[in-house]
Design a protein around this motif. Sequence first.
Motif, PDB file in Angstrom:
ATOM      1  N   ALA A  21     -31.576  11.463  30.147  1.00  0.00           N
ATOM      2  CA  ALA A  21     -32.662  11.852  29.531  1.00  0.00           C
ATOM      3  C   ALA A  21     -33.545  13.290  30.106  1.00  0.00           C
ATOM      4  O   ALA A  21     -33.844  12.536  30.815  1.00  0.00           O
ATOM      5  CB  ALA A  21     -33.544  10.617  29.113  1.00  0.00           C
ATOM      6  N   ALA A  23     -36.369  15.753  29.606  1.00  0.00           N
ATOM      7  CA  ALA A  23     -38.333  16.643  28.304  1.00  0.00           C
ATOM      8  C   ALA A  23     -38.580  17.529  29.137  1.00  0.00           C
ATOM      9  O   ALA A  23     -38.827  17.706  30.559  1.00  0.00           O
ATOM     10  CB  ALA A  23     -39.379  15.229  28.632  1.00  0.00           C
ATOM     11  N   TYR A 113     -44.762   5.929  35.122  1.00  0.00           N
ATOM     12  CA  TYR A 113     -43.098   5.736  34.881  1.00  0.00           C
ATOM     13  C   TYR A 113     -42.341   5.793  36.153  1.00  0.00           C
ATOM     14  O   TYR A 113     -41.060   5.341  35.097  1.00  0.00           O
ATOM     15  CB  TYR A 113     -43.486   7.000  33.854  1.00  0.00           C
ATOM     16  CG  TYR A 113     -44.239   7.207  32.019  1.00  0.00           C
ATOM     17  CD1 TYR A 113     -43.296   6.605  31.359  1.00  0.00           C
ATOM     18  CD2 TYR A 113     -44.961   7.832  32.539  1.00  0.00           C
ATOM     19  CE1 TYR A 113     -44.095   6.795  30.392  1.00  0.00           C
ATOM     20  CE2 TYR A 113     -45.533   7.899  31.622  1.00  0.00           C
ATOM     21  CZ  TYR A 113     -45.447   6.796  30.226  1.00  0.00           C
ATOM     22  OH  TYR A 113     -45.791   6.986  28.838  1.00  0.00           O
ATOM     23  N   ALA A 198     -34.234   7.097  26.667  1.00  0.00           N
ATOM     24  CA  ALA A 198     -34.397   7.961  26.100  1.00  0.00           C
ATOM     25  C   ALA A 198     -35.883   7.796  25.399  1.00  0.00           C
ATOM     26  O   ALA A 198     -36.481   8.969  24.964  1.00  0.00           O
ATOM     27  CB  ALA A 198     -33.534   8.136  25.253  1.00  0.00           C
ATOM     28  N   ALA A 199     -36.434   6.502  25.459  1.00  0.00           N
ATOM     29  CA  ALA A 199     -37.255   6.107  25.078  1.00  0.00           C
ATOM     30  C   ALA A 199     -38.725   6.419  25.569  1.00  0.00           C
ATOM     31  O   ALA A 199     -39.899   7.292  25.731  1.00  0.00           O
ATOM     32  CB  ALA A 199     -37.817   5.446  24.714  1.00  0.00           C
ATOM     33  N   ASP A 200     -38.945   6.238  27.080  1.00  0.00           N
ATOM     34  CA  ASP A 200     -39.713   6.530  28.181  1.00  0.00           C
ATOM     35  C   ASP A 200     -39.540   7.845  28.433  1.00  0.00           C
ATOM     36  O   ASP A 200     -41.275   8.510  28.480  1.00  0.00           O
ATOM     37  CB  ASP A 200     -39.163   6.013  30.098  1.00  0.00           C
ATOM     38  CG  ASP A 200     -39.045   4.244  29.417  1.00  0.00           C
ATOM     39  OD1 ASP A 200     -39.429   3.722  28.483  1.00  0.00           O
ATOM     40  OD2 ASP A 200     -38.447   3.631  30.441  1.00  0.00           O
ATOM     41  N   ILE A 201     -39.264   8.178  28.434  1.00  0.00           N
ATOM     42  CA  ILE A 201     -38.661  10.015  29.142  1.00  0.00           C
ATOM     43  C   ILE A 201     -39.862  10.799  27.888  1.00  0.00           C
ATOM     44  O   ILE A 201     -40.718  11.606  27.460  1.00  0.00           O
ATOM     45  CB  ILE A 201     -37.760  10.911  28.868  1.00  0.00           C
ATOM     46  CG1 ILE A 201     -38.154  11.982  30.086  1.00  0.00           C
ATOM     47  CG2 ILE A 201     -37.300  11.534  27.262  1.00  0.00           C
ATOM     48  CD1 ILE A 201     -37.585  11.786  30.876  1.00  0.00           C
ATOM     49  N   GLU A 202     -39.509  10.165  26.052  1.00  0.00           N
ATOM     50  CA  GLU A 202     -40.878  10.611  25.043  1.00  0.00           C
ATOM     51  C   GLU A 202     -42.213  10.472  25.592  1.00  0.00           C
ATOM     52  O   GLU A 202     -42.813  11.304  25.168  1.00  0.00           O
ATOM     53  CB  GLU A 202     -39.730  10.193  23.764  1.00  0.00           C
ATOM     54  CG  GLU A 202     -38.782  11.467  23.133  1.00  0.00           C
ATOM     55  CD  GLU A 202     -39.246  12.487  23.681  1.00  0.00           C
ATOM     56  OE1 GLU A 202     -39.490  12.998  22.409  1.00  0.00           O
ATOM     57  OE2 GLU A 202     -38.270  13.343  23.951  1.00  0.00           O
ATOM     58  N   LEU A 203     -42.886   9.282  26.068  1.00  0.00           N
ATOM     59  CA  LEU A 203     -43.642   8.913  25.858  1.00  0.00           C
ATOM     60  C   LEU A 203     -44.449   9.197  26.787  1.00  0.00           C
ATOM     61  O   LEU A 203     -44.745   9.265  27.218  1.00  0.00           O
ATOM     62  CB  LEU A 203     -43.578   6.805  26.623  1.00  0.00           C
ATOM     63  CG  LEU A 203     -43.447   5.895  24.957  1.00  0.00           C
ATOM     64  CD1 LEU A 203     -42.681   4.575  25.767  1.00  0.00           C
ATOM     65  CD2 LEU A 203     -43.725   5.749  24.271  1.00  0.00           C
ATOM     66  N   ARG A 205     -43.967  12.231  27.808  1.00  0.00           N
ATOM     67  CA  ARG A 205     -43.755  13.531  27.855  1.00  0.00           C
ATOM     68  C   ARG A 205     -45.509  13.835  26.923  1.00  0.00           C
ATOM     69  O   ARG A 205     -46.071  14.850  26.926  1.00  0.00           O
ATOM     70  CB  ARG A 205     -42.803  14.261  26.975  1.00  0.00           C
ATOM     71  CG  ARG A 205     -42.971  15.729  26.530  1.00  0.00           C
ATOM     72  CD  ARG A 205     -42.164  16.175  25.910  1.00  0.00           C
ATOM     73  NE  ARG A 205     -42.311  17.550  24.753  1.00  0.00           N
ATOM     74  CZ  ARG A 205     -43.341  18.264  24.517  1.00  0.00           C
ATOM     75  NH1 ARG A 205     -44.400  17.305  23.525  1.00  0.00           N
ATOM     76  NH2 ARG A 205     -43.608  19.234  24.056  1.00  0.00           N
ATOM     77  N   ASP A 206     -45.643  12.587  26.032  1.00  0.00           N
ATOM     78  CA  ASP A 206     -46.417  12.619  25.670  1.00  0.00           C
ATOM     79  C   ASP A 206     -48.177  12.322  26.071  1.00  0.00           C
ATOM     80  O   ASP A 206     -48.818  12.837  25.639  1.00  0.00           O
ATOM     81  CB  ASP A 206     -46.292  11.407  24.088  1.00  0.00           C
ATOM     82  CG  ASP A 206     -45.655  11.940  23.136  1.00  0.00           C
ATOM     83  OD1 ASP A 206     -44.832  12.779  23.007  1.00  0.00           O
ATOM     84  OD2 ASP A 206     -44.918  10.685  22.574  1.00  0.00           O
ATOM     85  N   ARG A 221     -42.876  23.208  24.495  1.00  0.00           N
ATOM     86  CA  ARG A 221     -41.305  21.934  25.117  1.00  0.00           C
ATOM     87  C   ARG A 221     -40.987  22.320  25.492  1.00  0.00           C
ATOM     88  O   ARG A 221     -40.741  23.853  25.623  1.00  0.00           O
ATOM     89  CB  ARG A 221     -40.747  21.299  23.321  1.00  0.00           C
ATOM     90  CG  ARG A 221     -41.431  20.179  22.956  1.00  0.00           C
ATOM     91  CD  ARG A 221     -39.946  19.558  21.909  1.00  0.00           C
ATOM     92  NE  ARG A 221     -41.195  18.392  21.089  1.00  0.00           N
ATOM     93  CZ  ARG A 221     -40.621  17.495  21.549  1.00  0.00           C
ATOM     94  NH1 ARG A 221     -39.722  17.087  22.598  1.00  0.00           N
ATOM     95  NH2 ARG A 221     -41.983  16.253  20.574  1.00  0.00           N
TER      96      ARG A 221
END
Length: 221
Positions: A21, A23, A113, A198-203, A205-206, A221
């Motif tokens: 994953a 970002a 993270y 997949a979920a952690d990389i979005e968190l 990034r935010d 992005r």
Amino acid sequence: MHSAGRFRHDPELLREFPQLAVATLAVDGVTGTADVSASTAPFLQRAAARLAERPESEFPEIAAWRRAFSQMGLKPTQYRCASEALLRRYRLSGELPAIHPLVDVCNAVSLAYAIPIAVFDLDRVQGDLIVTHAAGDETYLSFSGEVEAPDPREVVFRDDAGNAHARRWTNRQSALSAIRPDTRRVLIVSEALHAAAAADIELLRDDLADAIARHWGRGGR
């Protein structure tokens, strides 16, 4: 990496590591004068809380990178991914050295993270930047000033001029595109391989985008 430059991963590498994953963030107008201590503190606290429960080697994020390094034929305890090296240093010393405000923010988020974050000065990247297996004729500039040639099939961040901007994937960045006091344009790359990547990389990034926006505006992005 000029305005037309792209960042991507080699399809062959993605087939080998389908769980990857990624970002990215591009930031313009970076300066080296911001006081980021209030932004980094919460992330350092999160890292400290996790390390109080177990050593970094037992984090799922780190274990996944260790497996990847073994898959690449590297000894995981000899070559650590960047986030493991940071966590180990933080656990032993209780602090992170100040390098550059933007790098300090990225390092703090990486600690929280346990996910590697690379930061490249875009004005030092020629053309496209691709994460791929090395041919063996690339040029890598170490922080000691020595020029190295990556091993054939080693995973590197390579630009169109044959510069390797990182060796052993997430192990070590090049001095060529390291952030400097006069750096203005950067590319930030986060990569994870664990089950919740997949979920952690979005968190991540935010969180990173919000922290950066406080000091340098919101990146793309």
